[in-house]
Write a protein that holds these residues in place. Structure first.
Motif, PDB file in Angstrom:
ATOM      1  N   ASP A 131       0.629  -0.905  -0.251  1.00 50.49           N
ATOM      2  CA  ASP A 131      -0.077   0.245  -0.322  1.00 50.49           C
ATOM      3  C   ASP A 131       0.493   1.161   0.397  1.00 50.49           C
ATOM      4  N   ILE A 132       2.089   1.477  -0.427  1.00 49.58           N
ATOM      5  CA  ILE A 132       2.454   2.104  -1.001  1.00 49.58           C
ATOM      6  C   ILE A 132       2.585   2.867  -2.710  1.00 49.58           C
ATOM      7  N   THR A 133       3.512   4.117  -2.904  1.00 48.25           N
ATOM      8  CA  THR A 133       3.501   4.638  -4.196  1.00 48.25           C
ATOM      9  C   THR A 133       4.324   3.688  -4.848  1.00 48.25           C
ATOM     10  N   PRO A 134       4.810   4.004  -5.989  1.00 53.18           N
ATOM     11  CA  PRO A 134       5.581   3.613  -7.353  1.00 53.18           C
ATOM     12  C   PRO A 134       6.643   4.254  -6.844  1.00 53.18           C
ATOM     13  N   THR A 135       6.687   6.331  -6.361  1.00 57.30           N
ATOM     14  CA  THR A 135       7.911   6.980  -6.353  1.00 57.30           C
ATOM     15  C   THR A 135       8.279   6.527  -4.890  1.00 57.30           C
ATOM     16  N   ASN A 136       7.473   5.819  -3.686  1.00 61.65           N
ATOM     17  CA  ASN A 136       8.065   5.314  -2.157  1.00 61.65           C
ATOM     18  C   ASN A 136       8.576   4.248  -2.052  1.00 61.65           C
ATOM     19  N   ALA A 137       8.079   3.441  -3.858  1.00 57.12           N
ATOM     20  CA  ALA A 137       9.001   2.252  -3.336  1.00 57.12           C
ATOM     21  C   ALA A 137      10.542   2.079  -3.692  1.00 57.12           C
ATOM     22  N   TRP A 138      10.726   2.875  -4.933  1.00 54.18           N
ATOM     23  CA  TRP A 138      11.665   3.464  -6.113  1.00 54.18           C
ATOM     24  C   TRP A 138      12.154   3.878  -5.513  1.00 54.18           C
ATOM     25  N   VAL A 139      11.892   5.372  -3.565  1.00 51.51           N
ATOM     26  CA  VAL A 139      13.658   5.813  -3.147  1.00 51.51           C
ATOM     27  C   VAL A 139      13.600   4.874  -2.532  1.00 51.51           C
ATOM     28  N   MET A 140      12.705   3.730  -1.924  1.00 53.13           N
ATOM     29  CA  MET A 140      13.515   3.130  -0.420  1.00 53.13           C
ATOM     30  C   MET A 140      13.670   2.493  -1.106  1.00 53.13           C
ATOM     31  N   LEU A 141      13.412   1.574  -2.341  1.00 49.61           N
ATOM     32  CA  LEU A 141      14.716   0.696  -3.098  1.00 49.61           C
ATOM     33  C   LEU A 141      16.583   1.072  -3.378  1.00 49.61           C
ATOM     34  N   TYR A 142      15.816   2.750  -3.674  1.00 40.94           N
ATOM     35  CA  TYR A 142      17.272   3.051  -4.180  1.00 40.94           C
ATOM     36  C   TYR A 142      17.865   3.663  -3.013  1.00 40.94           C
ATOM     37  N   ARG A 143      17.974   3.590  -1.835  1.00 35.48           N
ATOM     38  CA  ARG A 143      18.355   3.559  -1.306  1.00 35.48           C
ATOM     39  C   ARG A 143      18.562   2.463  -0.169  1.00 35.48           C
ATOM     40  N   ALA A 144      18.255   1.639  -0.685  1.00 34.96           N
ATOM     41  CA  ALA A 144      18.676   0.217   0.124  1.00 34.96           C
ATOM     42  C   ALA A 144      19.480  -0.279  -0.278  1.00 34.96           C
ATOM     43  N   ARG A 145      19.815   0.450  -1.275  1.00 33.43           N
ATOM     44  CA  ARG A 145      20.376  -0.373  -2.230  1.00 33.43           C
ATOM     45  C   ARG A 145      22.110   0.806  -2.154  1.00 33.43           C
ATOM     46  N   MET A 146      21.584   2.086  -1.941  1.00 34.76           N
ATOM     47  CA  MET A 146      22.895   2.831  -2.326  1.00 34.76           C
ATOM     48  C   MET A 146      23.825   2.022  -0.741  1.00 34.76           C
ATOM     49  N   GLY A 147      22.520   2.307   0.154  1.00 35.23           N
ATOM     50  CA  GLY A 147      23.372   2.174   2.158  1.00 35.23           C
ATOM     51  C   GLY A 147      23.799   1.032   2.227  1.00 35.23           C
ATOM     52  N   LEU A 148      23.797  -0.686   1.071  1.00 40.28           N
ATOM     53  CA  LEU A 148      23.950  -1.961   1.216  1.00 40.28           C
ATOM     54  C   LEU A 148      25.144  -1.785   0.136  1.00 40.28           C
ATOM     55  N   ARG A 149      25.599  -0.746  -0.897  1.00 41.13           N
ATOM     56  CA  ARG A 149      27.298  -0.652  -1.546  1.00 41.13           C
ATOM     57  C   ARG A 149      28.140   0.111  -1.207  1.00 41.13           C
ATOM     58  N   LYS A 150      27.144   1.013  -0.159  1.00 38.09           N
ATOM     59  CA  LYS A 150      28.666   2.006   0.472  1.00 38.09           C
ATOM     60  C   LYS A 150      28.560   1.163   2.174  1.00 38.09           C
ATOM     61  N   CYS A 151      28.274  -0.089   2.906  1.00 35.78           N
ATOM     62  CA  CYS A 151      28.844  -0.804   3.802  1.00 35.78           C
ATOM     63  C   CYS A 151      29.225  -1.816   3.406  1.00 35.78           C
ATOM     64  N   LEU A 152      28.931  -2.406   1.918  1.00 38.34           N
ATOM     65  CA  LEU A 152      30.396  -2.645   1.731  1.00 38.34           C
ATOM     66  C   LEU A 152      31.374  -2.517   0.994  1.00 38.34           C
ATOM     67  N   GLU A 153      31.360  -1.397   0.786  1.00 37.38           N
ATOM     68  CA  GLU A 153      32.710  -0.901   0.292  1.00 37.38           C
ATOM     69  C   GLU A 153      33.014  -0.189   1.887  1.00 37.38           C
ATOM     70  N   MET A 154      33.019   0.467   3.381  1.00 32.34           N
ATOM     71  CA  MET A 154      33.384   0.213   3.794  1.00 32.34           C
ATOM     72  C   MET A 154      33.695  -1.231   5.156  1.00 32.34           C
ATOM     73  N   ASN A 155      32.955  -1.966   4.227  1.00 33.56           N
ATOM     74  CA  ASN A 155      33.072  -3.154   5.663  1.00 33.56           C
ATOM     75  C   ASN A 155      34.584  -4.266   4.411  1.00 33.56           C
ATOM     76  N   TRP A 156      34.340  -4.048   3.037  1.00 38.08           N
ATOM     77  CA  TRP A 156      35.008  -5.604   2.164  1.00 38.08           C
ATOM     78  C   TRP A 156      36.113  -5.001   1.580  1.00 38.08           C
ATOM     79  N   VAL A 157      35.837  -3.458   0.756  1.00 37.42           N
ATOM     80  CA  VAL A 157      37.303  -3.029   0.524  1.00 37.42           C
ATOM     81  C   VAL A 157      38.122  -1.753   0.645  1.00 37.42           C
ATOM     82  N   LYS A 158      38.040  -2.535   1.817  1.00 42.97           N
ATOM     83  CA  LYS A 158      39.380  -1.453   2.836  1.00 42.97           C
ATOM     84  C   LYS A 158      40.464  -0.861   2.413  1.00 42.97           C
ATOM     85  N   GLY A 159      41.267  -1.592   1.635  1.00 38.27           N
ATOM     86  CA  GLY A 159      42.295  -0.600   1.444  1.00 38.27           C
ATOM     87  C   GLY A 159      42.703  -1.022  -0.044  1.00 38.27           C
TER      88      GLY A 159
END
Lengths: 185, 85
Positions: A157-185
């Motif tokens: 029960d959310i709008t497509p825009t909301n869904a898209w923003v949430m997905l974008y945030r989730a994917r951005m957050g995940l890749r950042k987390c991977l960068e910080m915890n996996w690509v250390k140097g």
């Protein structure tokens, strides 16, 4: 009928349990999903000979898993929704005012070596667990259950825009987390 | 000309639905010149492949089995449900 259930559990129980566990990530929930599947299978025995029993049961299980996920999302406490607002406001964390990356994405690869790969995957898994609950839920529905976007909107029960923003945030957050915890140097 | 922010949004959207011809052209143009957004696109792909691997690793791990007590509980539950009807 309960003879059927015994046979089904013996032949397909482990498979169904693993299928559920891979998506729900919780042993109790996975057991519940298998139980619900068996109850539904017994209740409306709609099995038709043109598919295998396993395919039929897995089909029921998929619905049960999505039901459970949806329930989890609906039961989220208000604090988590506030959490999401905070997340939305920080949309611009990753870019400066002119739309350039604040931290340029770094290059990383999926490791080939088995041990290294399993370390990579456990970092990824840990990153996913750290997402705010609601983001995690929508991310799971889309990227783990591979549910279509429009269906997710209907379900949640959310709008497509909301869904898209949430997905974008989730994917951005995940890749950042991977960068910080996996690509250390 | 797209900014990196706009490009990252299009890259993300392209995972969920096909982009329009115009969006695609704009994105291609940006990607020809921007290493950071290329790496971003690759990161997203690795992320999705990784999730898929996590899932299949669990699905194929024969050491993971439905616990016996859960099996018993399920059978009991179905018996009691049938008695109730």
């Amino acid at each position: 009928m309960s003879n059927n259930v015994n046979d089904w559990l013996n032949e397909h129980g482990d498979y169904l349990y693993r299928f559920a566990l891979a998506r729900l990530k919780d042993t109790h929930q996975a057991e519940d999903a298998v139980q619900e599947t068996m109850l539904a299978a017994i209740k409306n025995n709609s099995f038709e000979g043109d598919s295998s029993i396993r395919t039929w049961l897995t089909g029921i299980l998929k619905h049960k898993i999505i039901d459970m996920q949806r329930k989890l999302i609906r039961e989220q406490p208000v604090s988590d929704i506030i959490d999401l607002d905070a997340v939305n406001e920080s949309m611009d964390d990753f870019f400066d005012k002119t739309g350039h990356w604040l931290d340029k994405p770094q290059s990383f690869d999926m490791p080939d070596h088995a041990l290294e790969q399993s370390q990579f995957l456990s970092v990824l898994d840990a990153c996913m667990q750290k997402l705010p609950k609601k983001l995690k839920a929508i991310f799971m529905l889309r990227d783990v259950h591979e549910m279509e976007n429009e269906n997710i909107c209907k379900e949640l029960d959310i709008t497509p825009t909301n869904a898209w923003v949430m997905l974008y945030r989730a994917r951005m957050g995940l890749r950042k987390c991977l960068e910080m915890n996996w690509v250390k140097g | 000309m797209l900014t990196c922010k706009q490009a990252s949004q299009l890259i993300c959207q392209s995972l969920d639905h096909p982009l329009s011809w115009y969006e695609l052209m704009q994105l291609r143009l940006h990607l020809m010149m921007c290493g950071a957004c290329n790496r971003f696109r690759k990161q997203l792909n690795i992320l999705l492949i990784g999730l898929c691997k996590i899932r299949t690793n669990i699905e194929n791990d024969s050491a993971i089995q439905l616990p016996l007590d859960a099996k018993t509980r399920i059978v009991e539950k179905i018996k009691s449900d049938q008695h109730a009807q």
